[in-house]
Enzyme design. Sequence first.
Site, PDB file in Angstrom:
ATOM      1  N   LYS A 101       0.823  -1.210   0.000  1.00  0.00           N
ATOM      2  CA  LYS A 101       0.000   0.000   0.000  1.00  0.00           C
ATOM      3  C   LYS A 101       0.865   1.271   0.000  1.00  0.00           C
ATOM      4  O   LYS A 101       2.089   1.198   0.222  1.00  0.00           O
ATOM      5  CB  LYS A 101      -0.939  -0.047   1.212  1.00  0.00           C
ATOM      6  CG  LYS A 101      -1.971  -1.191   1.138  1.00  0.00           C
ATOM      7  CD  LYS A 101      -2.959  -1.119   2.306  1.00  0.00           C
ATOM      8  CE  LYS A 101      -4.015  -2.218   2.228  1.00  0.00           C
ATOM      9  NZ  LYS A 101      -5.017  -2.096   3.331  1.00  0.00           N
ATOM     10  N   TYR A 154     -12.456  -2.061  -3.867  1.00  0.00           N
ATOM     11  CA  TYR A 154     -12.998  -2.205  -2.506  1.00  0.00           C
ATOM     12  C   TYR A 154     -14.527  -2.120  -2.486  1.00  0.00           C
ATOM     13  O   TYR A 154     -15.111  -1.773  -1.448  1.00  0.00           O
ATOM     14  CB  TYR A 154     -12.388  -1.153  -1.592  1.00  0.00           C
ATOM     15  CG  TYR A 154     -10.982  -1.487  -1.110  1.00  0.00           C
ATOM     16  CD1 TYR A 154     -10.755  -2.598  -0.300  1.00  0.00           C
ATOM     17  CD2 TYR A 154      -9.893  -0.700  -1.441  1.00  0.00           C
ATOM     18  CE1 TYR A 154      -9.473  -2.917   0.152  1.00  0.00           C
ATOM     19  CE2 TYR A 154      -8.612  -1.008  -0.989  1.00  0.00           C
ATOM     20  CZ  TYR A 154      -8.420  -2.116  -0.190  1.00  0.00           C
ATOM     21  OH  TYR A 154      -7.151  -2.426   0.263  1.00  0.00           O
ATOM     22  N   PHE A 190     -15.573   3.441   6.962  1.00  0.00           N
ATOM     23  CA  PHE A 190     -14.192   3.798   6.625  1.00  0.00           C
ATOM     24  C   PHE A 190     -13.934   3.832   5.121  1.00  0.00           C
ATOM     25  O   PHE A 190     -12.801   4.062   4.705  1.00  0.00           O
ATOM     26  CB  PHE A 190     -13.216   2.815   7.295  1.00  0.00           C
ATOM     27  CG  PHE A 190     -13.444   1.358   6.934  1.00  0.00           C
ATOM     28  CD1 PHE A 190     -12.971   0.833   5.746  1.00  0.00           C
ATOM     29  CD2 PHE A 190     -14.138   0.525   7.799  1.00  0.00           C
ATOM     30  CE1 PHE A 190     -13.169  -0.502   5.416  1.00  0.00           C
ATOM     31  CE2 PHE A 190     -14.346  -0.818   7.474  1.00  0.00           C
ATOM     32  CZ  PHE A 190     -13.858  -1.323   6.274  1.00  0.00           C
ATOM     33  N   ARG A 205      -1.778 -14.444   4.310  1.00  0.00           N
ATOM     34  CA  ARG A 205      -2.502 -13.781   5.414  1.00  0.00           C
ATOM     35  C   ARG A 205      -1.714 -13.925   6.725  1.00  0.00           C
ATOM     36  O   ARG A 205      -1.687 -13.014   7.540  1.00  0.00           O
ATOM     37  CB  ARG A 205      -3.904 -14.374   5.579  1.00  0.00           C
ATOM     38  CG  ARG A 205      -4.842 -14.168   4.400  1.00  0.00           C
ATOM     39  CD  ARG A 205      -5.360 -12.777   4.249  1.00  0.00           C
ATOM     40  NE  ARG A 205      -6.290 -12.370   5.279  1.00  0.00           N
ATOM     41  CZ  ARG A 205      -7.018 -11.255   5.203  1.00  0.00           C
ATOM     42  NH1 ARG A 205      -6.910 -10.445   4.148  1.00  0.00           N
ATOM     43  NH2 ARG A 205      -7.833 -10.922   6.163  1.00  0.00           N
ATOM     44  N   THR A 209      -5.417  -7.150  10.634  1.00  0.00           N
ATOM     45  CA  THR A 209      -5.746  -5.885   9.963  1.00  0.00           C
ATOM     46  C   THR A 209      -5.280  -4.689  10.790  1.00  0.00           C
ATOM     47  O   THR A 209      -4.721  -3.734  10.253  1.00  0.00           O
ATOM     48  CB  THR A 209      -7.275  -5.800   9.751  1.00  0.00           C
ATOM     49  OG1 THR A 209      -7.716  -6.994   9.126  1.00  0.00           O
ATOM     50  CG2 THR A 209      -7.646  -4.602   8.903  1.00  0.00           C
ATOM     51  N   ARG A 246       2.501  -6.394   9.118  1.00  0.00           N
ATOM     52  CA  ARG A 246       1.801  -5.238   9.689  1.00  0.00           C
ATOM     53  C   ARG A 246       2.395  -4.838  11.037  1.00  0.00           C
ATOM     54  O   ARG A 246       2.468  -3.642  11.350  1.00  0.00           O
ATOM     55  CB  ARG A 246       0.304  -5.533   9.771  1.00  0.00           C
ATOM     56  CG  ARG A 246      -0.363  -5.376   8.395  1.00  0.00           C
ATOM     57  CD  ARG A 246      -1.728  -5.974   8.351  1.00  0.00           C
ATOM     58  NE  ARG A 246      -2.477  -5.567   7.151  1.00  0.00           N
ATOM     59  CZ  ARG A 246      -3.553  -6.200   6.718  1.00  0.00           C
ATOM     60  NH1 ARG A 246      -4.027  -7.244   7.370  1.00  0.00           N
ATOM     61  NH2 ARG A 246      -4.171  -5.796   5.630  1.00  0.00           N
ATOM     62  N   ASN A 248      -2.219   0.349   6.767  1.00  0.00           N
ATOM     63  CA  ASN A 248      -1.706  -0.918   7.305  1.00  0.00           C
ATOM     64  C   ASN A 248      -0.834  -1.719   6.327  1.00  0.00           C
ATOM     65  O   ASN A 248      -0.772  -2.937   6.393  1.00  0.00           O
ATOM     66  CB  ASN A 248      -2.853  -1.754   7.883  1.00  0.00           C
ATOM     67  CG  ASN A 248      -3.883  -2.145   6.851  1.00  0.00           C
ATOM     68  OD1 ASN A 248      -3.742  -1.813   5.677  1.00  0.00           O
ATOM     69  ND2 ASN A 248      -4.903  -2.873   7.274  1.00  0.00           N
ATOM     70  N   HIS A 263      -2.098  -5.471   1.572  1.00  0.00           N
ATOM     71  CA  HIS A 263      -3.380  -6.155   1.354  1.00  0.00           C
ATOM     72  C   HIS A 263      -3.097  -7.573   0.890  1.00  0.00           C
ATOM     73  O   HIS A 263      -2.154  -7.801   0.134  1.00  0.00           O
ATOM     74  CB  HIS A 263      -4.205  -5.443   0.271  1.00  0.00           C
ATOM     75  CG  HIS A 263      -5.289  -6.317  -0.302  1.00  0.00           C
ATOM     76  ND1 HIS A 263      -6.510  -6.468   0.315  1.00  0.00           N
ATOM     77  CD2 HIS A 263      -5.317  -7.133  -1.388  1.00  0.00           C
ATOM     78  CE1 HIS A 263      -7.236  -7.334  -0.387  1.00  0.00           C
ATOM     79  NE2 HIS A 263      -6.530  -7.749  -1.427  1.00  0.00           N
ATOM     80  N   GLU A 293      -9.537 -10.607  -7.707  1.00  0.00           N
ATOM     81  CA  GLU A 293      -8.598  -9.494  -7.525  1.00  0.00           C
ATOM     82  C   GLU A 293      -7.434  -9.582  -8.507  1.00  0.00           C
ATOM     83  O   GLU A 293      -6.982  -8.558  -9.040  1.00  0.00           O
ATOM     84  CB  GLU A 293      -8.099  -9.478  -6.079  1.00  0.00           C
ATOM     85  CG  GLU A 293      -9.205  -9.104  -5.102  1.00  0.00           C
ATOM     86  CD  GLU A 293      -8.817  -9.266  -3.643  1.00  0.00           C
ATOM     87  OE1 GLU A 293      -9.682  -8.990  -2.783  1.00  0.00           O
ATOM     88  OE2 GLU A 293      -7.663  -9.655  -3.344  1.00  0.00           O
TER      89      GLU A 293
HETATM   90  P1  RTP Z   1      -7.002  -6.010   3.270  1.00  0.00           P
HETATM   91  O1  RTP Z   1      -8.309  -6.291   2.585  1.00  0.00           O
HETATM   92  O2  RTP Z   1      -6.460  -4.620   3.011  1.00  0.00           O
HETATM   93  O3  RTP Z   1      -5.979  -7.098   3.090  1.00  0.00           O
HETATM   94  O4  RTP Z   1      -7.271  -6.011   4.834  1.00  0.00           O
HETATM   95  P2  RTP Z   1      -8.166  -6.990   5.658  1.00  0.00           P
HETATM   96  O5  RTP Z   1      -8.744  -8.074   4.808  1.00  0.00           O
HETATM   97  O6  RTP Z   1      -7.349  -7.377   6.828  1.00  0.00           O
HETATM   98  O7  RTP Z   1      -9.307  -5.998   6.118  1.00  0.00           O
HETATM   99  P3  RTP Z   1     -10.742  -5.698   5.452  1.00  0.00           P
HETATM  100  O8  RTP Z   1     -11.768  -5.990   6.467  1.00  0.00           O
HETATM  101  O9  RTP Z   1     -10.841  -6.334   4.105  1.00  0.00           O
HETATM  102  O10 RTP Z   1     -10.665  -4.129   5.284  1.00  0.00           O
HETATM  103  C1  RTP Z   1      -9.998  -3.559   4.168  1.00  0.00           C
HETATM  104  C2  RTP Z   1      -9.169  -2.393   4.640  1.00  0.00           C
HETATM  105  O11 RTP Z   1     -10.024  -1.382   5.144  1.00  0.00           O
HETATM  106  C3  RTP Z   1      -9.382  -0.729   6.221  1.00  0.00           C
HETATM  107  N1  RTP Z   1     -10.181  -0.839   7.426  1.00  0.00           N
HETATM  108  N2  RTP Z   1     -10.338   0.129   8.254  1.00  0.00           N
HETATM  109  N3  RTP Z   1     -11.098   1.739  10.448  1.00  0.00           N
HETATM  110  C4  RTP Z   1     -11.531   0.477  10.371  1.00  0.00           C
HETATM  111  O12 RTP Z   1     -12.256  -0.022  11.195  1.00  0.00           O
HETATM  112  C5  RTP Z   1     -11.112  -0.315   9.231  1.00  0.00           C
HETATM  113  N4  RTP Z   1     -11.447  -1.577   8.996  1.00  0.00           N
HETATM  114  C6  RTP Z   1     -10.852  -1.901   7.858  1.00  0.00           C
HETATM  115  C7  RTP Z   1      -8.048  -1.378   6.450  1.00  0.00           C
HETATM  116  O13 RTP Z   1      -7.046  -0.614   5.784  1.00  0.00           O
HETATM  117  C8  RTP Z   1      -8.225  -2.723   5.794  1.00  0.00           C
HETATM  118  O14 RTP Z   1      -6.977  -3.233   5.374  1.00  0.00           O
HETATM  119 MG    MG Z   2      -9.802  -7.704   3.011  1.00  0.00          MG
END
Ligand code: RTP
Ligand code: MG
Length: 143
Positions: free
Chosen positions: A11, A51, A59, A87, A93, A104, A114, A117, A128
Amino acid sequence: MALERTFSIIKPDAVAKNVIGAIYNRFESAKLRIVASKMVHLSKEQAEGFYAEHSERPFFNALVSFMTSGPVMVQVLEGENAVLRHREIMGATNPAEALAGTLRADYAASIDENAVHGSDAAESAAREIAYFFSDEEICPRTR
Ligand code: RTP
Ligand code: MG
């Protein structure tokens, strides 16, 4: 187990920190092979489309703004159990909850910025990968 592919983004925060090579080293140490890679600066439309599943989340606007704030590296990683393995090395996350030694924990400043991805399932990985790469741009191992 058969080889699997997953999709990865380094990122804008991590690209700005100049740790692309350090993160690639982690992929390779985890037996994940880079089979496609490029640097892109996402447009708002590209980030929103990528997204889309989060479009109703509070968010979402901040996420799109962050993901378009600078260039990213996008890559396809190949290996045994690649989705889960990736992962695991990424960590949680929220970097405050990420295990020591994960990407991370080492490179992310906050849940909003963070560092990386990774696809969360084989189905999302296929979607994706196709969002960013044509079949001709993916170069699997031949030797
Ligand atoms: P990613 O998709 O980026 O690999 O991350 P992830 O699966 O661990 O998290 P996901 O739930 O898919 O959320 C995508 C991205 O959104 C941001 N986020 N912010 N402020 C918040 O509560 C929040 N929750 C998610 C994070 O940048 C996350 O990587
Ligand atoms: Mg995700």
